[in-house]
Design a protein around this motif. Structure first.
Motif, PDB file in Angstrom:
ATOM      1  N   GLU A  90      -7.965  -3.759   7.190  1.00 52.79           N
ATOM      2  CA  GLU A  90      -7.918  -2.418   6.868  1.00 52.79           C
ATOM      3  C   GLU A  90      -6.256  -1.675   6.368  1.00 52.79           C
ATOM      4  O   GLU A  90      -5.565  -1.505   7.626  1.00 52.79           O
ATOM      5  N   LYS A  91      -6.611  -2.095   5.093  1.00 56.76           N
ATOM      6  CA  LYS A  91      -4.909  -0.859   4.842  1.00 56.76           C
ATOM      7  C   LYS A  91      -5.142   0.466   3.401  1.00 56.76           C
ATOM      8  O   LYS A  91      -6.000   0.780   3.302  1.00 56.76           O
ATOM      9  N   VAL A  92      -4.322   1.309   4.709  1.00 56.97           N
ATOM     10  CA  VAL A  92      -4.108   2.478   4.724  1.00 56.97           C
ATOM     11  C   VAL A  92      -3.235   3.575   3.828  1.00 56.97           C
ATOM     12  O   VAL A  92      -2.862   3.379   4.234  1.00 56.97           O
ATOM     13  N   PRO A  93      -3.694   3.761   2.165  1.00 58.10           N
ATOM     14  CA  PRO A  93      -2.668   4.881   2.047  1.00 58.10           C
ATOM     15  C   PRO A  93      -2.328   5.799   2.413  1.00 58.10           C
ATOM     16  O   PRO A  93      -3.029   6.361   2.924  1.00 58.10           O
ATOM     17  N   ILE A  94      -1.190   5.920   2.715  1.00 60.30           N
ATOM     18  CA  ILE A  94      -0.481   7.275   3.223  1.00 60.30           C
ATOM     19  C   ILE A  94       0.506   8.199   2.604  1.00 60.30           C
ATOM     20  O   ILE A  94       0.672   9.151   3.273  1.00 60.30           O
ATOM     21  N   ASP A  95       0.292   7.857   1.278  1.00 61.11           N
ATOM     22  CA  ASP A  95       1.193   9.707   0.622  1.00 61.11           C
ATOM     23  C   ASP A  95       0.638  10.090   0.917  1.00 61.11           C
ATOM     24  O   ASP A  95       1.538  11.171   1.082  1.00 61.11           O
ATOM     25  N   HIS A  96      -0.904  10.677   0.622  1.00 66.65           N
ATOM     26  CA  HIS A  96      -1.733  11.811   1.299  1.00 66.65           C
ATOM     27  C   HIS A  96      -1.599  12.454   2.458  1.00 66.65           C
ATOM     28  O   HIS A  96      -1.339  13.515   2.462  1.00 66.65           O
ATOM     29  N   ILE A  97      -1.096  11.242   3.136  1.00 63.64           N
ATOM     30  CA  ILE A  97      -1.222  11.435   4.658  1.00 63.64           C
ATOM     31  C   ILE A  97       0.112  12.405   4.939  1.00 63.64           C
ATOM     32  O   ILE A  97       0.392  13.175   5.691  1.00 63.64           O
TER      33      ILE A  97
ATOM     34  N   TYR B  96       3.037  -0.621  -2.114  1.00 67.49           N
ATOM     35  CA  TYR B  96       2.013  -1.744  -2.900  1.00 67.49           C
ATOM     36  C   TYR B  96       2.481  -1.018  -4.114  1.00 67.49           C
ATOM     37  O   TYR B  96       3.042   0.577  -4.304  1.00 67.49           O
ATOM     38  N   HIS B  97       1.789  -1.166  -5.671  1.00 62.41           N
ATOM     39  CA  HIS B  97       2.407  -0.821  -6.417  1.00 62.41           C
ATOM     40  C   HIS B  97       0.483  -0.785  -7.921  1.00 62.41           C
ATOM     41  O   HIS B  97      -0.752  -1.577  -6.617  1.00 62.41           O
ATOM     42  N   ALA B  98       0.330   0.351  -7.776  1.00 60.40           N
ATOM     43  CA  ALA B  98      -1.585   0.577  -8.971  1.00 60.40           C
ATOM     44  C   ALA B  98      -0.816   1.285 -10.545  1.00 60.40           C
ATOM     45  O   ALA B  98      -0.281   1.725 -10.484  1.00 60.40           O
TER      46      ALA B  98
ATOM     47  N   ALA C 283       4.308   3.651  -7.978  1.00 58.87           N
ATOM     48  CA  ALA C 283       4.348   2.427  -6.032  1.00 58.87           C
ATOM     49  C   ALA C 283       4.242   3.587  -5.308  1.00 58.87           C
ATOM     50  O   ALA C 283       3.538   5.067  -5.144  1.00 58.87           O
ATOM     51  N   HIS C 284       3.554   3.342  -4.143  1.00 54.64           N
ATOM     52  CA  HIS C 284       2.251   3.866  -3.331  1.00 54.64           C
ATOM     53  C   HIS C 284       3.007   3.275  -2.260  1.00 54.64           C
ATOM     54  O   HIS C 284       3.026   2.207  -0.979  1.00 54.64           O
TER      55      HIS C 284
END
Length: 299
Positions: A49-56, A237-239, A248-249
């Motif tokens: 599972e890939k977990v975005p962490i910017d908000h964390i 990663y980029h979205a 970039a995130h």
């Protein structure tokens, strides 16, 4: 300690273990599976599972004053504790072809006493309650870690390992067989159980803390651990955003190795979606759950 952190949902019955209740109400297929897939090595499932962490990371900065030492690992641990409180099948284990519901929640975590090649490594086992919040998880983990972090400190796991490491080969074989057999029939001495890192709800390794990507780590035959989670290093990663701009995130990868005999794939998938909900909204973890779900397989 084990005897002070039990989940006292059910009364002990014949066939239960001191570390878990026998799951007696179970689908016939799952009644049979442990006799066909007799070991955890046979029953391992792997997923990532890939977990975005910017908000964390933003969440951590917001709470750096009221929750000292808060880290991404703590958020993942708290999300896992909350997940187990709502999805109790994840806290099951299989021993001697029988399924049990663990009567406590605990993690085994490998830590280095110093970040060098020669630095001592040890294992800690913090215990949690299903009602615990993120603040509780941080506090309990910090207390256990500080007691074991100092160079030269010794815990029960270290002591037993050193004693066993001095045994001659022939005696070590006898002792290992005895430990495996007593664990299988549920009479492993409690002090061994409490010191053993292989008797836990979740084995967690944060190898991202040393700059390494996550790995799939096998489960162990000795013990009762049905879930192994490896945290990797931060990556980018980029979205595209809503305006069509490439942004970039940051993310981390979690790799899971799970024992498929404790619940079916649909239960795992639904649990993963709930875990994602907690990680995307860590504020949920600041308050206790509205209710704790009991394992309906235990009568």
């Amino acid at each position: 300690m084990l005897n002070t952190n039990k989940l006292n949902h059910f009364r002990w019955q014949w066939g239960d273990r001191y570390d878990g209740w026998r799951v007696r109400k179970v689908d016939p297929v799952f009644r049979v599976i442990p006799y066909i897939l007799r070991t955890r090595m046979d029953a391992q499932n792997f997923f990532e599972e890939k977990v975005p962490i910017d908000h964390i990371e933003t969440f951590i900065k917001k709470h750096k004053e009221d929750i000292p030492d808060l880290s991404i690992m703590h958020v993942i641990m708290a999300a896992t504790v909350r997940l187990i409180s709502q999805r109790p099948h994840l806290n099951r284990f299989v021993v001697w072809n029988k399924i049990f519901a663990r009567n406590h929640i605990n993690f085994s975590i490998a830590i280095k006493r110093s970040l060098t090649d020669s630095g001592e490594e040890t294992l800690i086992k913090p215990y949690f309650q299903p009602e615990n919040t993120l603040q509780d998880v941080v506090r309990i983990t910090r207390e256990v870690q500080m007691a074991n972090q100092q160079q030269g400190a010794q815990n029960a796991s270290d002591t037993i390992s050193k004693i066993l490491g001095k045994l001659p080969d022939w005696l070590m074989r006898v002792v290992a067989w005895t430990l495996l057999w007593t664990d299988k029939v549920g009479i492993l001495p409690k002090f061994i159980h409490e010191a053993s890192p292989w008797h836990c709800s979740v084995f967690l390794t944060n190898i991202g803390s040393i700059g390494v990507e996550s790995i799939y780590h096998h489960l162990y035959e000795f013990g009762t651990c049905s879930n192994f989670v490896a945290m990797g290093k931060k990556s980018r990663y980029h979205a595209y955003n809503k305006e069509g701009e490439m942004i970039a995130h940051k993310q981390i990868r979690l790799k899971f190795v799970l024992d498929e005999r404790i619940c079916d794939g649909f239960y795992y998938a639904a649990s993963l979606r709930l875990m994602t909900k907690y990680l995307l909204n860590p504020e949920i973890l600041l308050t206790p759950p509205e209710k704790v779900v009991k394992d309906e397989g235990v009568r």
